[in-house]
Design a protein around this motif. Structure first.
Motif, PDB file in Angstrom:
ATOM      1  N   SER A 160      -3.049  -4.710  -8.636  1.00 17.68           N
ATOM      2  CA  SER A 160      -4.031  -3.702  -8.239  1.00 17.68           C
ATOM      3  C   SER A 160      -4.803  -4.161  -7.004  1.00 17.68           C
ATOM      4  CB  SER A 160      -4.992  -3.408  -9.387  1.00 17.68           C
ATOM      5  OG  SER A 160      -5.595  -4.600  -9.838  1.00 17.68           O
TER       6      SER A 160
ATOM      7  N   GLU B 294       2.011   1.645  -3.633  1.00 15.42           N
ATOM      8  CA  GLU B 294       0.912   1.303  -4.547  1.00 15.42           C
ATOM      9  C   GLU B 294       1.136   1.763  -5.981  1.00 15.42           C
ATOM     10  OE1 GLU B 294      -3.947   1.239  -4.486  1.00 15.42           O
ATOM     11  OE2 GLU B 294      -2.864   2.331  -2.936  1.00 15.42           O
TER      12      GLU B 294
ATOM     13  N   LEU C 209      -4.172  -5.398  -3.806  1.00 12.90           N
ATOM     14  CA  LEU C 209      -3.006  -5.545  -2.936  1.00 12.90           C
ATOM     15  C   LEU C 209      -3.201  -6.581  -1.836  1.00 12.90           C
ATOM     16  CD1 LEU C 209      -1.921  -1.814  -2.736  1.00 12.90           C
ATOM     17  CD2 LEU C 209      -1.201  -3.588  -4.345  1.00 12.90           C
TER      18      LEU C 209
ATOM     19  N   ARG D   9       0.835  -1.214   0.000  1.00 13.75           N
ATOM     20  CA  ARG D   9       0.000   0.000   0.000  1.00 13.75           C
ATOM     21  C   ARG D   9       0.867   1.261   0.000  1.00 13.75           C
ATOM     22  NH1 ARG D   9      -4.865  -1.417  -0.350  1.00 13.75           N
ATOM     23  NH2 ARG D   9      -5.691  -3.297   0.612  1.00 13.75           N
TER      24      ARG D   9
END
Length: 102
Positions: free
Chosen positions: A48, A42, A50, A39
């Motif tokens: 995408s 990111e 996570l 995160r």
């Protein structure tokens, strides 16, 4: 893992004896730490989803370590083995490099 492979195997068997609940308890901090790292980065990583990526990486690396432990525990200490596992994870996480000019 590599320091006392027989002990580790016994501990894993014991943790799986309850249906895997204890194993999940042990792995959850690693998954949560990895998800937090993803995160923070990111915009720099390919996945995408996570949470799923963190779970897949945790399961994959733990699985590779445990299967290697059963097959040939000494390999866990080899730099080459560790480098290949790291390369596998990084190739999943990092975007493709720009194409090289010919």
């Amino acid at each position: 893992h590599a320091i006392a492979p027989r002990l580790h195997i016994l501990l894993v068997r014991e943790m799986l004896a309850d249906g895997g609940e204890l194993m999940a308890e042990v792995q959850e901090p690693a998954r949560a730490l990895l998800e937090a790292w993803l995160r923070r980065h990111e915009g720099e990583v390919r996945p995408s989803d996570l949470a799923t990526a963190a779970a897949l990486i945790t399961i994959t690396v733990e699985g590779a370590i445990h299967l290697q432990l059963l097959d040939d525990p000494a390999r866990l200490r080899e730099v080459g083995w560790r480098a290949e596992v790291a390369d596998m994870v990084l190739r999943y996480l990092l975007p493709d490099p720009p194409p090289r000019e010919s």
